[in-house]
Motif scaffolding. Structure first.
Motif, PDB file in Angstrom:
ATOM      1  N   PRO A   1     -32.794  10.233  -5.590  1.00  0.00           N
ATOM      2  CA  PRO A   1     -33.658  10.804  -4.549  1.00  0.00           C
ATOM      3  C   PRO A   1     -33.206  12.191  -4.100  1.00  0.00           C
ATOM      4  O   PRO A   1     -34.038  13.066  -3.843  1.00  0.00           O
ATOM      5  CB  PRO A   1     -33.552   9.794  -3.402  1.00  0.00           C
ATOM      6  N   LEU A   2     -31.882  12.411  -4.016  1.00  0.00           N
ATOM      7  CA  LEU A   2     -31.373  13.704  -3.569  1.00  0.00           C
ATOM      8  C   LEU A   2     -31.723  14.801  -4.578  1.00  0.00           C
ATOM      9  O   LEU A   2     -32.137  15.899  -4.197  1.00  0.00           O
ATOM     10  CB  LEU A   2     -29.860  13.614  -3.379  1.00  0.00           C
ATOM     11  N   ALA A   3     -31.565  14.501  -5.872  1.00  0.00           N
ATOM     12  CA  ALA A   3     -31.900  15.480  -6.903  1.00  0.00           C
ATOM     13  C   ALA A   3     -33.404  15.754  -6.945  1.00  0.00           C
ATOM     14  O   ALA A   3     -33.838  16.902  -7.060  1.00  0.00           O
ATOM     15  CB  ALA A   3     -31.413  14.982  -8.267  1.00  0.00           C
ATOM     16  N   CYS A   4     -34.214  14.694  -6.837  1.00  0.00           N
ATOM     17  CA  CYS A   4     -35.680  14.855  -6.860  1.00  0.00           C
ATOM     18  C   CYS A   4     -36.165  15.666  -5.662  1.00  0.00           C
ATOM     19  O   CYS A   4     -37.055  16.512  -5.793  1.00  0.00           O
ATOM     20  CB  CYS A   4     -36.357  13.488  -6.866  1.00  0.00           C
ATOM     21  N   ALA A   5     -35.583  15.416  -4.501  1.00  0.00           N
ATOM     22  CA  ALA A   5     -35.980  16.144  -3.295  1.00  0.00           C
ATOM     23  C   ALA A   5     -35.742  17.636  -3.459  1.00  0.00           C
ATOM     24  O   ALA A   5     -36.552  18.464  -3.018  1.00  0.00           O
ATOM     25  CB  ALA A   5     -35.232  15.608  -2.073  1.00  0.00           C
ATOM     26  N   GLY A   6     -34.622  17.997  -4.101  1.00  0.00           N
ATOM     27  CA  GLY A   6     -34.327  19.412  -4.315  1.00  0.00           C
ATOM     28  C   GLY A   6     -35.347  20.077  -5.207  1.00  0.00           C
ATOM     29  O   GLY A   6     -35.829  21.181  -4.924  1.00  0.00           O
TER      30      GLY A   6
ATOM     31  N   PHE B   1     -33.317  25.605 -12.389  1.00  0.00           N
ATOM     32  CA  PHE B   1     -33.699  25.424 -13.790  1.00  0.00           C
ATOM     33  C   PHE B   1     -32.477  25.468 -14.705  1.00  0.00           C
ATOM     34  O   PHE B   1     -32.238  24.560 -15.506  1.00  0.00           O
ATOM     35  CB  PHE B   1     -34.711  26.507 -14.189  1.00  0.00           C
ATOM     36  N   PHE B   2     -31.695  26.531 -14.594  1.00  0.00           N
ATOM     37  CA  PHE B   2     -30.560  26.690 -15.507  1.00  0.00           C
ATOM     38  C   PHE B   2     -29.436  25.695 -15.206  1.00  0.00           C
ATOM     39  O   PHE B   2     -28.772  25.204 -16.122  1.00  0.00           O
ATOM     40  CB  PHE B   2     -30.040  28.131 -15.450  1.00  0.00           C
TER      41      PHE B   2
ATOM     42  N   ASN C   1     -28.403  19.684  -9.880  1.00  0.00           N
ATOM     43  CA  ASN C   1     -29.636  19.803  -9.099  1.00  0.00           C
ATOM     44  C   ASN C   1     -29.447  19.271  -7.686  1.00  0.00           C
ATOM     45  O   ASN C   1     -29.924  19.858  -6.715  1.00  0.00           O
ATOM     46  CB  ASN C   1     -30.778  19.041  -9.794  1.00  0.00           C
ATOM     47  N   ALA C   2     -28.748  18.147  -7.587  1.00  0.00           N
ATOM     48  CA  ALA C   2     -28.476  17.585  -6.260  1.00  0.00           C
ATOM     49  C   ALA C   2     -27.607  18.523  -5.434  1.00  0.00           C
ATOM     50  O   ALA C   2     -27.796  18.678  -4.216  1.00  0.00           O
ATOM     51  CB  ALA C   2     -27.801  16.220  -6.399  1.00  0.00           C
ATOM     52  N   ALA C   3     -26.637  19.194  -6.076  1.00  0.00           N
ATOM     53  CA  ALA C   3     -25.732  20.103  -5.368  1.00  0.00           C
ATOM     54  C   ALA C   3     -26.475  21.304  -4.801  1.00  0.00           C
ATOM     55  O   ALA C   3     -26.194  21.744  -3.680  1.00  0.00           O
ATOM     56  CB  ALA C   3     -24.622  20.567  -6.306  1.00  0.00           C
ATOM     57  N   THR C   4     -27.418  21.859  -5.566  1.00  0.00           N
ATOM     58  CA  THR C   4     -28.185  22.994  -5.039  1.00  0.00           C
ATOM     59  C   THR C   4     -29.082  22.560  -3.883  1.00  0.00           C
ATOM     60  O   THR C   4     -29.340  23.344  -2.968  1.00  0.00           O
ATOM     61  CB  THR C   4     -29.045  23.641  -6.138  1.00  0.00           C
ATOM     62  N   ASN C   5     -29.542  21.303  -3.908  1.00  0.00           N
ATOM     63  CA  ASN C   5     -30.337  20.796  -2.795  1.00  0.00           C
ATOM     64  C   ASN C   5     -29.496  20.684  -1.532  1.00  0.00           C
ATOM     65  O   ASN C   5     -29.958  20.979  -0.429  1.00  0.00           O
ATOM     66  CB  ASN C   5     -30.931  19.433  -3.149  1.00  0.00           C
ATOM     67  N   VAL C   6     -28.233  20.292  -1.695  1.00  0.00           N
ATOM     68  CA  VAL C   6     -27.322  20.207  -0.547  1.00  0.00           C
ATOM     69  C   VAL C   6     -27.089  21.597   0.054  1.00  0.00           C
ATOM     70  O   VAL C   6     -26.995  21.760   1.274  1.00  0.00           O
ATOM     71  CB  VAL C   6     -25.993  19.558  -0.976  1.00  0.00           C
ATOM     72  N   ALA C   7     -27.013  22.624  -0.807  1.00  0.00           N
ATOM     73  CA  ALA C   7     -26.785  23.988  -0.326  1.00  0.00           C
ATOM     74  C   ALA C   7     -28.052  24.651   0.211  1.00  0.00           C
ATOM     75  O   ALA C   7     -27.969  25.691   0.886  1.00  0.00           O
ATOM     76  CB  ALA C   7     -26.206  24.845  -1.461  1.00  0.00           C
TER      77      ALA C   7
END
Length: 435
Positions: A261-266, A24-25, A35-41
């Protein structure tokens, strides 16, 4: 059931909120790339959860079974060995991430534009791996000792600290991704400290340092009964990694590009995890009741606990299904702004990928049920069905024919098949208990 399940649900919800709060933040400060980076992690977070459940549920289930059979001296070795295994694996995982950070992030789907953000976030959160494993896994041991409220408090306080520190570090001190990461591990350290404090004052048996010494029989049985939830989380992690890479590849061939897609998936995986956490919390609340009564041969109470848990879990997942179908754009908007294509893809992702959400409460209850009664093989099989046997092959095959839409349609097919199989195996076992 209420006494054990409600604190467990709250604890699981709070645990899921750790990452959602960051999302969120970060979404409102860094934006879509954050957002995409947190999904990668996220696969590393799932790995920590997997290790926590392996030793936490494995230790708790064996402890309750032994106490139900009136063997307290044997029971306390499961608690001590579970603690030793959590700490050992937490430190090992932390070191491995530091040694292979960039290769891991690239494996998890990081593009060149996202890698810097992912590296900043993960290099800090890795310090907290031993603490989050001890906090999450140890809360199962606290609950098994008959203190579900304190188990809930351990996770709740850590999340509240994260919730307060996130905006302070990100917006006041302008620390960006690093601020979100530091807020997360500070909360995890506080939660782990509370678990350690409780374990020194265990109620049902007296724990000493000698119980921490690894014993072959205890480690073997902890691994046996904890393997089902561990493999379930590990399967989620494997699927997440494969899906990230498939979304980047086929997204690049679509109008959405690789990063949308990567950001949405996260976002969608973490929103779904909120409701899935309720089902896991219900099943964890059922575990000590089912284990103790199965050990004491009160099979009628075992059947009653499982049926009530599965019914409640399905009702919760039905509420999630309604929200995902009616308000996908509004849910996505909570996590920051984006282009029109971003919101279009997110809405399609919610409605298609999570179409059979109302069936997703069956599998975690079924897996935990077989673990609770000391039948880990069935629990492991059920845990692997959705992610590995059904979803993973579909994610690899369907996009070859339908492009990025193939990823979206793979989940409802896998959800349906896994739910039917878990329902059949559970009620066959319940009928045996009835006889």
């Amino acid at each position: 059931m209420a006494r054990f399940a409600i604190p467990s649900i709250i604890a699981m919800l709070v645990s899921a909120l750790y990452n959602m709060v960051d999302q969120f933040f970060i979404g409102h400060s860094v934006g879509m790339q954050g957002n995409a980076a947190t999904n990668v992690a996220f696969p590393l977070t799932i790995t920590c959860t997997a290790v926590s459940l392996l030793f936490g549920i494995g230790g708790a289930a064996n402890f309750n079974l032994s106490m139900g059979r009136k063997k307290p001296e044997e029971a306390k070795h499961f608690i001590g060995n579970a603690i030793f295994l959590m700490l050992s694996f937490g430190i090992t995982l932390c070191l491995l991430v530091f040694l292979f950070l960039d290769p891991l992030l690239k494996l998890f789907g990081a593009t060149s534009d996202i890698l810097t953000y992912s590296r900043t976030y993960t290099s800090i959160t890795a310090f907290g791996f031993p603490f989050v494993i001890l906090a999450t896994g140890g809360s199962n041991l606290v609950r098994a000792d008959g203190s579900p409220n304190f188990s809930m408090a351990c996770t709740l306080i850590g999340c509240l600290i994260n919730l307060v520190l996130d905006p302070l570090f990100i917006f006041v001190f302008h620390m960006g991704m690093a601020g979100a990461a530091w807020a997360t591990i500070i909360g995890q350290i506080i939660s782990a400290s509370m678990v350690i404090w409780y374990l020194t004052r265990f109620k049902t048996v007296k724990l000493t340092l000698k119980e921490l010494r690894p014993r072959a029989f205890a480690c073997r049985r902890i691994l046996s009964l904890g393997m089902a939830p561990f493999l379930n989380q590990l399967a989620i992690m494997i699927v997440q990694v494969v899906m990230n890479n498939v979304l980047v590849f086929y997204g690049g061939q679509s109008v959405y590009g690789s990063e949308i897609p990567l950001a949405c998936a996260g976002i969608i995986s973490k929103v779904n995890m909120i409701f899935f956490s309720i089902s896991i919390g219900l099943s964890q609340g059922m575990q000590p009741i089912a284990s103790f009564n199965y050990g004491a041969e009160n099979y009628g109470r075992v059947r009653e606990a499982v049926i009530k848990t599965m019914t409640a879990s399905t009702l919760i997942c039905t509420v999630a299904f309604i929200l995902f179908q009616l308000f996908p754009r509004q849910i996505t908007g909570i996590f920051g702004s984006g282009s029109e294509e971003y919101f279009i893809f997110a809405s399609r992702y919610f409605r298609i990928f999570l179409f059979f959400t109302f069936l997703n409460g069956i599998q975690p209850v079924a897996g935990n049920f077989f673990t609770a009664i000391g039948k880990p093989v069935y629990g492991i099989f059920i845990s692997l069905t959705r992610q590995i046997l059904f979803l993973l092959p579909l994610i690899l095959i369907l996009p070859q024919f339908f492009g990025i839409d193939g990823v979206l349609y793979s989940a409802p097919i896998a959800d349906f098949m896994a739910a039917v199989l878990a329902f059949f195996l559970t009620f066959r076992q319940l009928n045996k208990l009835g006889k």
